[in-house]
Enzyme design. Structure first.
Site, PDB file in Angstrom:
ATOM      1  N   LYS A 168       0.817  -1.218   0.000  1.00 23.93           N
ATOM      2  CA  LYS A 168       0.000   0.000   0.000  1.00 23.93           C
ATOM      3  C   LYS A 168       0.847   1.262   0.000  1.00 23.93           C
ATOM      4  O   LYS A 168       0.433   2.281  -0.564  1.00 23.93           O
ATOM      5  CB  LYS A 168      -0.969   0.003   1.180  1.00 23.93           C
ATOM      6  CG  LYS A 168      -2.081  -1.005   1.013  1.00 23.93           C
ATOM      7  CD  LYS A 168      -3.260  -0.711   1.911  1.00 23.93           C
ATOM      8  CE  LYS A 168      -4.402  -1.653   1.572  1.00 23.93           C
ATOM      9  NZ  LYS A 168      -5.566  -1.459   2.416  1.00 23.93           N
TER      10      LYS A 168
ATOM     11  N   LYS B  82      -4.794  -9.368  -6.255  1.00 35.43           N
ATOM     12  CA  LYS B  82      -6.086  -9.588  -5.592  1.00 35.43           C
ATOM     13  C   LYS B  82      -7.109  -8.532  -6.008  1.00 35.43           C
ATOM     14  O   LYS B  82      -6.749  -7.394  -6.291  1.00 35.43           O
ATOM     15  CB  LYS B  82      -5.902  -9.625  -4.070  1.00 35.43           C
ATOM     16  CG  LYS B  82      -6.262  -8.368  -3.317  1.00 35.43           C
ATOM     17  CD  LYS B  82      -6.262  -8.588  -1.825  1.00 35.43           C
ATOM     18  CE  LYS B  82      -6.526  -7.269  -1.114  1.00 35.43           C
ATOM     19  NZ  LYS B  82      -7.932  -6.836  -1.089  1.00 35.43           N
TER      20      LYS B  82
ATOM     21  N   LYS C 195     -10.646  -3.004  -3.381  1.00 36.61           N
ATOM     22  CA  LYS C 195     -11.435  -1.769  -3.419  1.00 36.61           C
ATOM     23  C   LYS C 195     -10.646  -0.639  -4.040  1.00 36.61           C
ATOM     24  O   LYS C 195     -11.187   0.251  -4.665  1.00 36.61           O
ATOM     25  CB  LYS C 195     -11.718  -1.313  -1.991  1.00 36.61           C
ATOM     26  CG  LYS C 195     -12.663  -2.142  -1.230  1.00 36.61           C
ATOM     27  CD  LYS C 195     -13.091  -1.295  -0.040  1.00 36.61           C
ATOM     28  CE  LYS C 195     -13.842  -2.118   0.966  1.00 36.61           C
ATOM     29  NZ  LYS C 195     -13.001  -2.473   2.095  1.00 36.61           N
TER      30      LYS C 195
END
Ligand code: ATP
Ligand code: MG
Length: 348
Positions: A118, A210, A213
């Site tokens: 992230k 993956k 969102k």
């Protein structure tokens, strides 16, 4: 185990709830209600760990918090028998996170792959909250002394960290913990519940990434709010290879996109991947994809419709969250009092 069996889990109110969140988390939450006391949280304090243009600011945060709550309810979570609330309403999460900041080691956090993914290349500019995310997550779980946590596979490493924190707390303060009436340790070593298909749904555009969102491409995921046409279009456009479906699971290993679509089918239909292949071996994607779309629309359509209805009723949603927070707080406050006694913090 001396610990009361209890389930805790959460979903962040950021961006678009997607099929991975449903199959890897929310669908499991629903199933566990018959066997456990469950606490399901909308983890708004986690949402603000990413840059503000990603979590969207105050208006978007409120909207997304209500949307995740509506998804919980629409999927079949019973907020009266169990507890549904948003994290920031119970201050015990943040309080325990501070204590755990002093238990967890830098070396442990440095190994966390979610932070690396992230934060990306601009690590110096990531928030401290993003780095500390797994410690807050351990506090979320352990402030309820939860014994089981249903999560997608991407959260496995964070659950291991949660156990490490519980273990170190139990060891570091063992004498005080015993003296305070807990001879078997204060925190449970929480077990993740990660099994079956659907625990790792991949992007429709890239079978090695993956479904997320935060993926900028809306084509990469099926949102829980997508209508039948959008679902069908996204599945039709999903990346695949030119071969027909094989007759055995081993042959899917080298075909991540095919493996993903078969896994989605299996998870939606509550059958194994082997069963899907038994039925569809030899099928071209031009045949399998429409079958998958139909199944997805059948399973997700009613949830989307009920979500749409529920999000309109903000008064009801907010009352569910307030009631859940009141009941969660009773449990959390008891833990915080015990932790203060164990540590030697003088309290009223
Ligand atoms: P973000 O990319 O912002 O982290 P997310 O899609 O990972 O969003 P979270 O709120 O972090 O969503 O995760 C909620 C739950 O959904 C967690 O239990 C997580 O493991 C699960 N989950 C998330 N993505 C997937 C996926 N692709 N497949 C299966 N489970 C998933
Ligand atoms: Mg996530």
């Amino acid at each position: 185990m001396p610990f009361q069996q209890r389930v805790f889990s959460g979903v962040q109110p950021t961006g678009n709830l997607h099929l991975g969140n449903y199959l890897g988390a929310i669908k499991r939450f629903v199933a566990l209600q018959s066997d456990y006391d469950c606490i399901y949280c909308v983890v708004d304090s986690h949402a603000i760990t990413v840059p503000i243009d990603v979590w969207g600011g105050p208006t978007e945060l409120k909207r997304a918090t209500r949307e995740v709550t509506a998804a919980y309810l629409a999927a079949g979570i019973d907020p009266k028998k169990h507890i549904v609330f948003n994290q920031s309403q119970v201050s015990g999460h943040a309080e325990l996170a501070w204590v755990f900041n002093c238990v967890a080691r830098l070396g442990w956090l440095n190994r966390m792959t979610q932070f690396k993914e992230k934060a990306g290349k601009d690590r110096e500019n990531a928030s401290i909250g993003l780095y500390d995310y797994p410690v807050l997550m351990a506090a979320d779980i352990l402030v309820y002394r939860a014994t089981h946590v249903p999560v997608g596979e991407d959260q496995k490493q964070h659950l291991e960290l949660c156990r490490d924190i519980a273990q170190k707390f139990n060891n570091d303060f063992s004498e005080s913990i015993s003296a305070n009436g807990h001879p078997d340790g204060y925190f449970p070593l929480t077990e993740p519940i990660i099994q079956g298909p659907g625990m790792r749904i991949m992007s429709l555009r890239d079978g090695t990434k993956k479904m997320s969102k935060s993926d900028p491409s809306d084509q990469s995921r099926i949102n829980l709010t997508d209508d039948a046409d959008a679902i069908a279009l996204k599945i039709r456009r999903a990346k695949t290879d030119p071969d027909p479906l094989p007759d055995n699971e081993a042959a899917l290993e080298a075909r991540p996109e095919a493996d993903n679509l078969v896994g989605i089918y299996a998870a939606l239909a509550d059958i194994t991947k082997a069963d899907v292949l038994k039925e569809h071996a030899g099928a071209q994607f031009s045949v399998f994809k429409p079958a998958l779309s139909e199944l997805a629309v059948t399973k997700l359509g009613p949830i989307a419709a009920e979500m749409k209805r529920l999000v309109q009723d903000t008064v009801y949603i907010d009352s569910v969250l307030a009631d859940g927070a009141t009941r969660a707080e009773v449990i959390a406050d008891e833990t915080i009092r015990s932790v203060k006694d164990i540590l030697g913090f003088i309290r009223r």
